[in-house]
Structure formats: C-alpha cells, structure tokens
Motif scaffolding. Structure first.
Motif, PDB file in Angstrom:
ATOM      1  N   ARG A 170       1.184  -1.245   0.168  1.00 25.27           N
ATOM      2  CA  ARG A 170       0.107   0.082  -0.142  1.00 25.27           C
ATOM      3  C   ARG A 170       0.614   1.287  -0.135  1.00 25.27           C
ATOM      4  NH1 ARG A 170      -5.624   2.258   2.857  1.00 25.27           N
ATOM      5  NH2 ARG A 170      -6.040   0.948   1.123  1.00 25.27           N
ATOM      6  N   TYR A 171       0.486   2.321  -0.870  1.00 21.73           N
ATOM      7  CA  TYR A 171       1.392   3.383  -0.860  1.00 21.73           C
ATOM      8  C   TYR A 171       0.516   5.081  -1.118  1.00 21.73           C
ATOM      9  CZ  TYR A 171       5.072  -0.038  -2.078  1.00 21.73           C
ATOM     10  OH  TYR A 171       5.537  -1.585  -2.298  1.00 21.73           O
ATOM     11  N   THR A 172       0.657   5.723  -1.304  1.00 24.86           N
ATOM     12  CA  THR A 172       0.511   7.417  -0.938  1.00 24.86           C
ATOM     13  C   THR A 172       1.531   7.715  -2.399  1.00 24.86           C
ATOM     14  OG1 THR A 172       1.669   8.256   0.514  1.00 24.86           O
ATOM     15  CG2 THR A 172      -0.642   7.738   0.368  1.00 24.86           C
ATOM     16  N   CYS A 173       0.728   8.087  -3.466  1.00 26.44           N
ATOM     17  CA  CYS A 173       1.938   9.268  -4.362  1.00 26.44           C
ATOM     18  C   CYS A 173       1.784  10.760  -3.758  1.00 26.44           C
ATOM     19  CB  CYS A 173       1.051   8.928  -5.776  1.00 26.44           C
ATOM     20  SG  CYS A 173       2.343  10.113  -6.859  1.00 26.44           S
ATOM     21  N   HIS A 174       2.288  11.226  -4.014  1.00 20.68           N
ATOM     22  CA  HIS A 174       2.855  12.079  -3.591  1.00 20.68           C
ATOM     23  C   HIS A 174       4.060  13.297  -4.837  1.00 20.68           C
ATOM     24  CE1 HIS A 174       2.383  12.109   0.722  1.00 20.68           C
ATOM     25  NE2 HIS A 174       2.750  10.379   0.371  1.00 20.68           N
ATOM     26  N   LYS A 175       3.628  14.380  -5.386  1.00 19.49           N
ATOM     27  CA  LYS A 175       3.976  15.120  -6.274  1.00 19.49           C
ATOM     28  C   LYS A 175       5.770  15.993  -6.056  1.00 19.49           C
ATOM     29  CE  LYS A 175       2.198  17.736 -10.155  1.00 19.49           C
ATOM     30  NZ  LYS A 175       1.159  19.143 -10.669  1.00 19.49           N
TER      31      LYS A 175
END
Length: 821
Positions: free
Chosen positions: A70-75
């Motif tokens: 499980r991951y979160t995406c960051h700019k």
C-alpha cells in the motif's frame, strides 16, 4: 466521485440496510484504489513495479503468486510523482480519526455537537496508537503479558452431507482477552496528540485526503491463474505488461512449469487478461476498469531511433486490433507506455506514474465507511502475525473497544466490506464462517508453497512420487501438504497449524477440491484423504473412455450448452467449476480410473444418475445419464445439476453483476442427444428458447429424427416442487433478502396477496423511490412483521404461485430451498 455504499455490497438489501444503519454513528472517507500489475511470465512485471515505486533493482525474481503493498502518491517540487509505502504496522489511527472530525466540520455541523465523535476518537484505540504513552497505558489498564500456552480446538460441521472438522492449534493469547476494564482515562499526551494533529490539518486550506494505492503484482505463471480471479476488482487500474522485444505470435514457455502454458502465444495471454478483466469485473460498456498497456524491454528493440519508434507504435496498434469490434477496446486507456526497466531516468516511467495518478483522481470512488470500524480494523491489523483469527476472538476484541460494534451481524458486515476491499478474507458460510484470514496473500502463499515445492522433493524418494502425481494427475496428497507447510522456512507462517482451515478456504475459493467416492451402502460420498487441483489437470479426455461409460445407457434428450463470448477464460472457469462439482459430488470411475480430465468431469449425482460436464473451446456442456439402462433420466436430477452448474458459474462472474437485470455471462443452447449421434450429440446447436416454439422440432443437424421439445425442456427445467415439500421455515431478514432477488415485475400484486394495504405499499415506494429491490425487501419485511410466526417460506411460495402475473425467478427460489451457493 462519492457514494455511500460499495458496489459489491449494494445488491443485497439486508446488507445495505445494515450498512446504512452503521453509517448513522459517524463516517470516514475511504479513498483508495488498486493498481493491479498483470501479464504473463517473464514480461518484466516485477521490475516494472519496482521502478514504478522507486525501489532498488536488486535481486529481481519472478513473482510467485501475488505481492501486495500500500502506497500514497506525492508530487515532488519538480512536478514529478513518487510513491511512499504505508506501513500497516504503524496504522495511522490518529490521522484517520482527525479526518473523521474534519469531515464533520466541513459538513457544516457544529463542533459542540460532535462530543460523541471526540469520545470515540480518544478511545482505547487512540490510546494504543500513542506509542510514547505505552508505560502510562500499562498502568491504567492493568496490562500484563498473556501466557503463551498451546491449546487445540476443533470445530465439527457438515456441508452438503459431508462431515468436516476444522482444527487449529494456537496460543491461548490468540483466544483469550485479558479481563480488564475498558480504558476511559485519557492522558494529557493523548489529548495533545489529537488536538495538535487536528489543528495542523484544519489549518490547511485543502482538507482533501490522499488516495491510497494498493499495488498488487500478480505472478505470471499460468499455474497461478486459478488464484488470480479471486482478486479482480472494478476499483482498480490495471497495468497489462508485455515484452516489446517478443513477437505477438511468440510461444511463451514457463521455465518452471513448461507443460502448463502449452502452446500459448503472447497474443493469447494478452487476450486472456483483457477478457478476464472484462468478464469478472468489467462494466457492460467496458468503460471500467481502465487498462494501461505497458511494453517493457524497450532497450532490446533493434534499429535506429526512428525505426524503434515505428516498431513500438505498430506493436501497440497490433494489440489494439485484437479487440476491434468489441467492448474490450473501451477498457484501454488512450495513452500507452514503452518502458526500459534498466534505465532509472526513463521519462516514460515518470509519465506512467502521472497517468496512474490522474486516472485515480478521475475514477476513484470515495466511499463513506462507518467510523466505528476504524478501531476493530486497527486491532485486527495489530494481530497480522497470527495469520487467522476466529470469530469468537474477533468478537472478544470488539467487546473491549469503548465503542464496540457489538452486534454479530455488524461485525460480519465489517468483514464483508474488507473482504471485498482485499484487506481480509471472510466468507459467511459454513464451515469457514468462524474464521478470518488476516491477509489475502497468506492464502496465495500457502498454495504456492505446495505448487513450487519440487526442489524440496528432489532428495526424498517418497515425496518425489507424490510430487509426480501432483504434476501429472493433479492429485495433492496430505503428506505433501504437511511436509511442505512444515518446512523450517514455513513454520513462522503457521501453515501447518492452520492446515484444515487453509484447505477449507482454498476449497471455498474453488482452487482445490477434496477427492471423494460414492459409497454404495450408505448412498453418500466420503472423503478419500487427498485433493484435486483442477488447474493442474493436463490430459484431455479420450472419446473412447466416455463412450465406454455411456454404452447402453440412456442420456437426457438434449445436452445443455453454455456458450461464452470470451473463450480464453473458459478453461479457467471450467477448472473452478470442476472443483465446485467435486466438492458436492464424488467422481465417477471406469476400469478403476476416474473420469476426470482437463476438459471432462463425470460425477455421481445419486444412486441412479451421473452428471457429465465437458469443456470445448468456448462452451461448457452438461449432460445427464441414467445408470440403469432400462430407465430414463429423471427430471429432478437433471434440473438440480443444471441449477447448481449455472449458480456456480454465475457466482464466478457475479462479483459485481447482481445489479444488472437478467445478466448471464453465456447464452444457453442445446445439442440433440438422439442415439444416431453416437453419444456425441449433434454437431450444431440451437438456442434453448427454440424448445418453447412447438411440441416437436427438427434435429439441429436436420437428421432423420425429430425432437420432443416439451419433454426435452421438462427434463432440464422441471416444474416447481409440490407445496408439501417446501419447508415450513420461518423467514428472517437474510432469507428475505435472498428471496427479494427472485421477485420482479408486478411485485405490488404479491403485496396485496399478502394482505398489505395500498397505503402501506405506497409508503414503501416513497421510502425507496429509486431501488425496486429495496421496495420488495421492505414489502416482505412488513409482511413478516405483521404475520410474525406465520410468515414462513411455504406460505410465501404459495402466495407467489397465486399471482400469475408476478415475475418470479423460480430457479432462484429452488436454489434457496436446496441451499445452492
């Protein structure tokens, strides 16, 4: 896009009612989507996944089964996207509860009105999440480390007439909750942590929560395809990965299991995955879920830059041409990606990350989830090392929360939601309703540890023979299971301790099936002590063997043919269907050999009948044979065999399909079984509806005999059983929910037949203006409440029969009575 109830739970009125009730106590937003990385063996999926997530490219091995993260995406500051892994062990309970509180504020409600929510957020679960306060918490709740004394418990149950014992050896800490009072005293540190997080987050102008990406890397070995259908999801973005350096006609050989993939080409597997995605979870128009074509090994494409670009463009165009004229084309995202996994600076990877993020923003459905579920989810995830929990233990965990779910049905609803989401694995069906698998990958790991066990068997003569039987006959012996699950590297995984429970779950998923035999004395099936793995069946049937069995016996007048549009997936469906057949009935043997092959399964339905299931390219065929040559086939057995078969196959496709009126993944046809066809049936087929046209119809092959259409249809679609055979069973909400699916047009007439007033029916319509299923459900509930103990199944069925204009799916009613699926 926001909605309150997941699609998978919506078709069940009882579940929907429970869900809406749970939402009244407060909600949180579930904003997550899967990224399913699929494709065949050795196409570069694992390397692509590592590059996508920014991981180091060391020790790349083929994925055996499924890998999940499980991951979160960051700019980033330079405008690029990167992924950060979410550690389930840390489980940000404070952050999620803060989001719940903020959602209340943004809904326009006054903070003073949310005292109960604040009490909930500072409950025992929040206390446990504050690691710095551990010592203080131990003093407050009288914490003591539980003893770890081994104990064993059995659960005896019966399924389809078969006795099953599930045994689990656990530690007492697994089944015992310390008798401590619920924590109500909260420290200054807890209040400070929550308040600080709340003010910090509310100070930001954008309170939009981040989308969580569950990245699933599917193993490409054909041998694991039997498990992959379990984990398909419409709430997913699919990356269909393939090797650009290989021609589409290139035959793919699995080096570990070379005989399993057969002579299947790159083109075949691309079609397989697209058909599988669409058939199991796709919308009717093919708009969801989205599939991104990703070609790897760009560095191996030969030629200068212009030649390479032209080659890549033509390659992607050729793939799209495979789906011209079908709705499968609608699944494909317009942007395609050619990737060099060896180049960490490949700009195509950055563009792929950006595309995934943008699709997620457009496609992610933000669900409202009961806020009270947070605590139980946290408590269960903290026990992931236990692998499997009993329902009794989960209820004990829940009872220790300051705000427990309390009701067993509410806990089951929580588990069903997380089963659909892919967090836990739970089936509310005996014999496995008493257990929850805490990680779906655990089941895949258990299965793959057996299938990939050859290297452990090479030095053991006894196991070598058992392994050979598994690979050549699909016969899985318990000694192989016990030896593999007892390997030193598997001890921490507790496979052997949970052996019977794991086998029950794999059986429920139709991955394996226990081999049984028909006892002529007791007239029942009994277990043989070993299992069949249908996906490992290799040999195709020999016509002479089936002809020998059929010689001199009478078959049904026609063979039922289920014709599928997407033929690549039929073999997978047939294997799972075989597992279901053998879980219910025993296999038939001739000359000491079972009539069980990759394309044929014959089972003993009762003393007098056998059922035949065959697979030919894009069809599955059903036939019935009378085992007494002088007797004709009885309609009751043919009807039962057909209904069971349709229910199983529909169930495999029905993950999200109940909401589609009249959905069927196949068309029903028939072959003529006149003796002049020599036991093979007619070459041509006709629609099953042609049996309704007249009493006598010609043979589909136009041979010199006719077919009694009335008798042929009556054999397979027998009339409803006599009223006195319908059980005098008192109806409950769950049963009513199932029956509601079988009632359609003119349901109001049934309401009047059940003595509901016109006003009562109007009120039901006003309460549920856009959901006919809920109207029928509440109409039946109103009748049950009014009649109390007199509201029984036999009375309801008779009332339905008294309404000739009422639309009723009688197959469904019969399936409910017979307990099918």
């Amino acid at each position: 896009m926001s909605k309150s109830v997941p699609d998978e739970l919506e078709p069940d009125p009882y579940t929907l009612e429970l869900y809406e009730k749970a939402l009244k106590d407060g909600t949180e937003k579930d904003q997550s989507i899967r990224v399913n990385v699929v494709g065949n063996y050795r196409q570069g999926k694992t390397s692509l996944t590592k590059r996508l997530l920014g991981n180091k490219m060391r020790d790349i091995r083929s994925t055996n089964g499924i890998e999940i993260g499980r991951y979160t995406c960051h700019k980033t500051q330079n405008g690029k996207y990167s992924y950060r892994k979410i550690d389930d062990k840390s489980f940000d309970i404070v952050g999620r509860l803060v989001s719940v509180a903020l959602s209340k504020e943004t809904d326009g409600k006054q903070w003073d009105d949310d005292q109960e929510l604040l009490q909930l957020s500072l409950s025992q679960s929040l206390k446990q999440a504050t690691a710095s306060n551990l010592d203080l918490r131990k003093q407050q709740v009288g914490y003591s480390k539980p003893e770890r004394t081994a104990c064993t418990y059995d659960r005896q149950t019966s399924v389809d007439g078969k006795s099953t014992t599930l045994r689990s050896t656990t530690n007492s800490s697994h089944e015992k909750i310390e008798k401590t009072r619920k924590a109500t005293v909260r420290s200054d540190q807890e209040i400070y942590s929550f308040t600080k997080a709340l003010h910090k987050k509310s100070a930001k102008s954008d309170t939009h929560s981040q989308t969580a990406f569950d990245v699933w890397d599917f193993g490409g070995q054909y041998i694991f395809y039997a498990t992959h259908t379990i984990f398909h999801s419409r709430r997913a973005i699919y990356l269909l990965v393939f090797d650009l350096s290989l021609d589409l006609k290139h035959i793919v050989v699995d080096e570990e299991f070379p005989t399993e993939s057969g002579n299947r080409s790159m083109e075949y597997f691309l079609q397989f995955w697209m058909q599988s995605i669409h058939s199991f979870v796709g919308t009717a128009d093919g708009r969801q879920p989205k599939v991104i074509l990703v070609g790897t090994h760009k560095d191996k494409v030969k030629g200068n830059l212009e030649q390479k670009q032209r080659y890549v463009k033509n390659y992607f165009d050729d793939i799209k041409k495979l789906f011209d004229g079908t709705v499968l084309l609608n699944h494909l995202h317009p942007e395609v990606f050619a990737i060099d996994n060896t180049d960490p600076k490949d700009m195509s990877m950055a563009l792929l990350r950006e595309t995934i993020t943008k699709i997620a923003e457009d496609e992610t459905c933000v669900l409202e989830v009961p806020a009270k579920w947070i605590h139980l989810e946290k408590n269960m995830k903290e026990r992931m090392h236990m692998k499997i929990l009993s329902m009794k233990f989960i209820m004990a965990i829940d009872s220790e929360n300051e705000y427990p779910l309390g009701d067993l049905d509410q806990v089951k609803l929580f588990l069903r939601y997380h089963h659909v989401k892919g967090t836990f694995v739970y089936f509310d069906e005996e014999p496995i309703s008493e257990y929850v698998v805490l990680d779906p990958q655990y089941l895949v790991d258990a299965f793959k540890s057996i299938i990939t066990s050859e290297r452990f068997c090479s030095l053991d003569k006894e196991l070598r023979q058992v392994w050979k039987k598994l690979m050549t006959e699909a016969r899985l012996e318990k000694c192989l299971i016990e030896r593999q699950w007892g390997q030193p590297n598997n001890k921490a995984k507790l496979f052997l301790q949970y052996k019977d429970i794991l086998l029950a779950f794999l059986t429920k998923h139709h991955v394996i099936s226990e081999a049984t035999t028909f006892d002529e004395t007791s007239k029942t099936s009994s277990g043989l002590g070993w299992y069949i793995v249908p996906s490992l069946l290799r040999d195709q049937s020999n016509e002479s063997e089936l002809h020998e069995f059929l010689q001199g016996k009478q078959q049904a007048l026609v063979t039922i043919v289920m014709s599928f549009e997407n033929h690549q997936i039929v073999a997978t469906i047939f294997h799972r269907y075989i597992a279901a057949l053998m879980a219910k009935w025993s296999n038939v043997c001739t000359s000491g050999k079972p009539l069980l092959f990759s394309d044929l399964c014959v089972v003993r339905l009762d003393v007098m009948h056998a059922g035949i299931a065959k697979h030919r390219l894009n069809v599955i065929e059903l036939s019935i044979v009378s085992l007494c040559p002088s007797l004709q086939v009885q309609s009751t057995q043919a009807d039962l065999f057909r209904r069971f078969s349709e229910a199983v196959i529909f169930h495999e496709f029905g993950k999200l399909r109940d909401s589609i009126e009249g959905f069927r993944p196949y068309t029903l046809e028939f072959r003529c079984n006149h003796e002049s066809h020599c036991g093979n049936g007619s070459n041509n087929t006709e629609s099953i509806s042609s049996l309704d046209d007249s009493k006598i119809i010609p043979c589909p092959d136009l041979m010199a005999h006719d077919l009694n259409a009335i008798d042929a249809k009556a054999e397979w679609f027998g009339g409803f059983r006599d009223a006195d055979t319908i059980p005098n069973l008192r109806l409950n909400d769950k049963l009513i929910s199932k029956i509601s699916h079988c009632i359609g047009e003119n349901w109001q007439i049934l309401g009047h037949e059940l003595d509901l007033t016109h006003v009562q029916i109007e009120h039901i319509c006003e309460d549920h203006p856009n959901n006919t299923l809920m109207k029928i459900y509440h109409m039946l509930k109103k009748w049950c409440h009014k009649m109390s103990k007199k509201a029984t199944l036999d009375v309801l069925v008779q009332a339905m029969r008294n309404c000739p204009t009422l639309s009723v799916q009688w197959d469904g009613i019969r399936n409910i009575i017979d307990g099918i699926i």
